[in-house]
Write an enzyme that holds these catalytic residues in place. Sequence first.
Site, PDB file in Angstrom:
ATOM      1  N   GLU A   1      13.980  -2.904 -11.471  1.00  0.00           N
ATOM      2  CA  GLU A   1      13.303  -3.027 -12.766  1.00  0.00           C
ATOM      3  C   GLU A   1      14.223  -2.589 -13.900  1.00  0.00           C
ATOM      4  OE1 GLU A   1       9.490  -1.093 -15.158  1.00  0.00           O
ATOM      5  OE2 GLU A   1      10.613   0.056 -13.681  1.00  0.00           O
TER       6      GLU A   1
ATOM      7  N   CYS B   1       4.444   0.011 -10.877  1.00  0.00           N
ATOM      8  CA  CYS B   1       5.154   1.284 -10.749  1.00  0.00           C
ATOM      9  C   CYS B   1       4.276   2.430 -11.244  1.00  0.00           C
ATOM     10  CB  CYS B   1       6.466   1.260 -11.529  1.00  0.00           C
ATOM     11  SG  CYS B   1       7.393   2.800 -11.385  1.00  0.00           S
TER      12      CYS B   1
ATOM     13  N   VAL C   1      14.394   0.587  -7.781  1.00  0.00           N
ATOM     14  CA  VAL C   1      15.211   1.185  -8.836  1.00  0.00           C
ATOM     15  C   VAL C   1      16.449   1.851  -8.249  1.00  0.00           C
ATOM     16  CG1 VAL C   1      15.266   2.961 -10.638  1.00  0.00           C
ATOM     17  CG2 VAL C   1      13.259   1.494 -10.396  1.00  0.00           C
TER      18      VAL C   1
ATOM     19  N   ALA D   1      10.358  -3.497   1.145  1.00  0.00           N
ATOM     20  CA  ALA D   1      11.018  -2.490   0.312  1.00  0.00           C
ATOM     21  C   ALA D   1      11.781  -1.505   1.188  1.00  0.00           C
ATOM     22  CB  ALA D   1       9.994  -1.788  -0.575  1.00  0.00           C
TER      23      ALA D   1
ATOM     24  N   GLY E   1       4.025  -3.977   1.663  1.00  0.00           N
ATOM     25  CA  GLY E   1       3.538  -2.682   2.137  1.00  0.00           C
ATOM     26  C   GLY E   1       3.609  -2.518   3.633  1.00  0.00           C
TER      27      GLY E   1
END
Length: 326
Positions: free
Chosen positions: A36, A110, A13, A232, A209
């Site tokens: 998102e 989320c 985000v 990420a 992850g």
Amino acid sequence: MDYENKIVLAPMVRIGTLPFRLLAADYGADITYAEEIVDHKMIKCDRKVNEYVGTTDFVEKGTDTVVFRTCNQERNQVVFQMGTSDAVRALKAAQIVCKDVAAVDINMGCPKSFSVSGGMGAALLTRPDLIHDILTTLRRNIDTPVTCKIRLLKSSQDTVELARRIEKTGVSALAVHGRKVADRPRDPAKWNEIADIVSALSIPVIANGDVFEHDDLQRIKVATGASSIMVARGALWNASIFSPKGKIHWEDVKREYVRKSILWDNDVKSTKHTLKEMIMHYSCLELPEGKAVIKSSNLADIAKVYGEEEYYRLVSENGFSLIGHR
């Protein structure tokens, strides 16, 4: 869309806007998830071709607010990720954007309150019938590939059972974040539980992850057996993590991000947020750079902070004609 042996930029985000997605792709990301966007917001948008910037924009009706921006350059690799809690609304939103993206993904992982309180994100994990309804509705009514991203449930057995139900809806792939809803980012990702899902499914699984270095891409792939790997925070801190040549200095990556933000006329709030996240990982916001970014009110200010005034001037004067240099 092929989901085998890919490295993937995770949805983030306020970070995964067009310039950051293109930055990751330039360094080697095969698939790039957008941030998102909630279905309520998307269904209020009109699709507009922005010839000056060279983009396709989805603009909130009656405003100049760009909710989602994409371009032809990323057409075959960008994934539109949606927050939703209703199948009909999800379909309406997907139909607006599906011709301009490579795939549509439903966020089911989320854990943040703004998402869960609306019945979206991780709230869907406890509603398998609604998950089935949303995914099957999309699969039956759009030609674009449909996927979803989940977190781990309380037990590995529960997660595997949910993953099998998701597979039966006909999705093209399943992304799995190896943490549970209550876990914090500092808690280690449970690669072994992702491996349980991989062994139970026949569709590609995208493991997510604790991938912070390029070597971690191979480590998680071996540990989980996953088809593809999603990154990420490792990408946020240094997008060159995707490069098979190895990371370059984060200062160089950051400067390239600034140039891409200028070139694609990125929302200044998104650019500032991304830069602040980069700075905080390596330094602190109390030093001159951080203070200057915080004080910036537009992209011209950002350009000045990073010595890109001449580049900003060139883009401002030439606009769409610079497309050949992108």
